[in-house]
Design an enzyme around this catalytic site. Structure first.
Site, mmCIF file in Angstrom:
data_model
loop_
_atom_site.group_PDB
_atom_site.id
_atom_site.type_symbol
_atom_site.label_atom_id
_atom_site.label_comp_id
_atom_site.label_asym_id
_atom_site.label_seq_id
_atom_site.Cartn_x
_atom_site.Cartn_y
_atom_site.Cartn_z
ATOM 1 N N GLY A 13 52.754 41.309 39.277
ATOM 2 C CA GLY A 13 51.657 42.055 39.515
ATOM 3 C C GLY A 13 52.146 43.068 40.460
ATOM 4 N N GLN A 14 50.935 43.902 41.227
ATOM 5 C CA GLN A 14 51.506 45.114 41.975
ATOM 6 C C GLN A 14 52.375 44.889 42.877
ATOM 7 O OE1 GLN A 14 48.489 46.644 44.475
ATOM 8 N NE2 GLN A 14 49.278 48.794 44.505
ATOM 9 N N ASP A 36 55.361 34.032 36.530
ATOM 10 C CA ASP A 36 54.006 34.578 36.332
ATOM 11 C C ASP A 36 53.582 34.117 34.876
ATOM 12 O OD1 ASP A 36 51.724 36.581 35.837
ATOM 13 O OD2 ASP A 36 52.746 37.546 37.466
ATOM 14 N N ILE A 37 52.143 34.355 34.663
ATOM 15 C CA ILE A 37 51.727 34.004 33.272
ATOM 16 C C ILE A 37 52.070 35.279 32.193
ATOM 17 C CG2 ILE A 37 50.183 31.942 33.521
ATOM 18 C CD1 ILE A 37 47.786 34.008 33.943
ATOM 19 N N ASP A 52 51.911 28.974 34.908
ATOM 20 C CA ASP A 52 50.496 29.303 35.457
ATOM 21 C C ASP A 52 50.695 28.723 36.621
ATOM 22 O OD1 ASP A 52 47.886 28.947 35.960
ATOM 23 O OD2 ASP A 52 47.372 28.574 33.782
ATOM 24 N N TYR A 142 36.277 37.074 46.778
ATOM 25 C CA TYR A 142 37.621 37.245 47.101
ATOM 26 C C TYR A 142 37.898 37.182 48.553
ATOM 27 C CZ TYR A 142 41.957 39.998 47.698
ATOM 28 O OH TYR A 142 43.315 40.370 48.050
ATOM 29 N N LYS A 146 40.317 34.295 50.635
ATOM 30 C CA LYS A 146 41.157 34.609 51.409
ATOM 31 C C LYS A 146 40.859 33.978 53.031
ATOM 32 C CE LYS A 146 43.947 36.931 48.854
ATOM 33 N NZ LYS A 146 45.429 36.042 48.467
HETATM 34 N N1 SER Z 1 43.697 45.942 47.653
HETATM 35 C C1 SER Z 1 42.678 44.714 47.517
HETATM 36 C C2 SER Z 1 41.858 45.003 46.750
HETATM 37 O O1 SER Z 1 41.124 45.979 46.792
HETATM 38 C C3 SER Z 1 42.433 44.077 49.027
HETATM 39 O O2 SER Z 1 43.191 42.999 49.161
HETATM 40 O O3 SER Z 1 41.393 43.894 45.999
#
Ligand code: SER
Length: 316
Positions: A13-14, A36-37, A52, A142, A146
């Site tokens: 990922g990023q 990663d998957i 996974d 999300y 978190k």
């Molecule tokens: N950059 C992330 C998002 O926009 C925030 O944790 O989901």
């Protein structure tokens, strides 16, 4: 060479793409296992394994095979993507965390890193210089994942002595990897579109000010926090971390120093409501005091470095 052996889950990922590079530079290629998957975004200079993040046995096998001592768990559905499939987002974001926390509780890991986000905050949070401890009533799935995850980290630390550490990242901007499904992704897209086409349509409105950070600062902060003596890590939920704040209008103005004819259009979509619920700026004094955090890049320095590197990458 240290006896430290790191597993990064969600390495394609990023953040993972750049974190693996940073960790390998610091601790040696063979000491950092990427997983990663998805296939990696860049060529690997060390081991990569497909797994996974919800496959406990698969992760355990990697930990045993490579004698892993630390896990950085980055696999997650981000804010915008999570709203499209809340049930799966909750499942992935929480199950993966429980697997790693449990492995640490069982003594298979010495340390765990897990990222949180400014998404733990919500519409009722003070928007400017948001404090470390404040109202946090997130309005996205999300953000809820978190926030709950932060509390579980603190619980595992207090109850079982698990050494788990975390940062509430702001929006992250980098040129080495593509972002994946966040509300702050526009701040990366705008560079690519400005340099390739001289034009960008923003999915956030002109006045949407959000906290952001350049990726090299985020990577350094992450490794510094993990390397800090345990006694200095006082926040066992997650640390506020700040770089700079800007809105689409302001980033466009900075970019026009390099692309004077840049045209910015606006077509706000469902991500606007998410952005509106988040802070404008973050107070990160706890991270500064506890483990010496300080960013290197301000807005102008980030823009200059992004443009320099992306021009070379894109041949633009
Ligand atoms: N950059 C992330 C998002 O926009 C925030 O944790 O989901």
């Amino acid at each position: 060479m240290s006896s430290k052996r790191i597993l990064v889950i969600g390495s394609s990922g990023q953040i993972g793409t750049e974190l693996v590079e940073g960790l390998r530079a610091r601790f040696g290629n063979e000491h950092v296992v990427a997983s990663d998957i998805k296939e990696p975004q860049v060529e690997q200079s060390g081991p990569f394994v497909m797994v996974d993040a919800m496959d406990r046995r698969g992760i355990e096998r990697i930990i045993d095979k490579y004698a892993i001592t630390e896990v950085y768990l980055l696999a997650a559905l981000l804010s915008a993507t999570a709203e499209k499939d809340p049930a799966f987002a909750w499942k992935l974001n929480m199950e993966s965390l429980f697997i790693v926390l449990e492995l640490a509780r069982e003594g298979k890991l010495k340390k765990v890193y897990w990222p949180s986000s400014i998404a733990v905050f919500g519409p009722s949070t003070p928007k400017d210089h948001t404090p470390q401890h404040t109202i946090a009533e997130p309005s996205t799935v999300y953000g809820i994942s978190k926030q709950a995850g932060e509390q579980w980290c603190a619980y595992y630390h207090k109850r079982y002595g698990v050494d788990v550490r975390s940062i509430r990242y702001p929006g992250l901007i980098g040129w080495k990897s593509a972002p994946g499904g966040g509300t702050t992704d526009y701040a990366v897209h705008i560079f690519h579109e400005a340099l390739k086409h001289g034009r960008y349509t923003s999915f956030l409105g002109p006045q949407s000010t959000l906290p952001m950070m350049y990726m090299p600062d985020a990577i350094r902060a992450t490794i510094d926090l993990m390397e800090a003596p345990a006694g200095q890590v006082k926040e066992r939920t997650s640390y506020n971390l700040a770089g700079f704040s800007f809105n689409p209008e302001e980033i466009a103005a900075e970019l026009r120093r390099h692309v004077p004819a840049l045209v910015l259009d606006y077509a706000p979509d469902q991500r606007q409501a998410i952005a509106d619920s988040w802070p404008r700026s973050i107070d990160d004094s706890a991270a500064r005091t506890d483990w010496g955090w300080k960013p290197d890049y301000d807005l102008a320095a980030m823009v200059d470095d992004m443009v320099l590197n992306l021009r070379r990458e894109l041949g633009a």
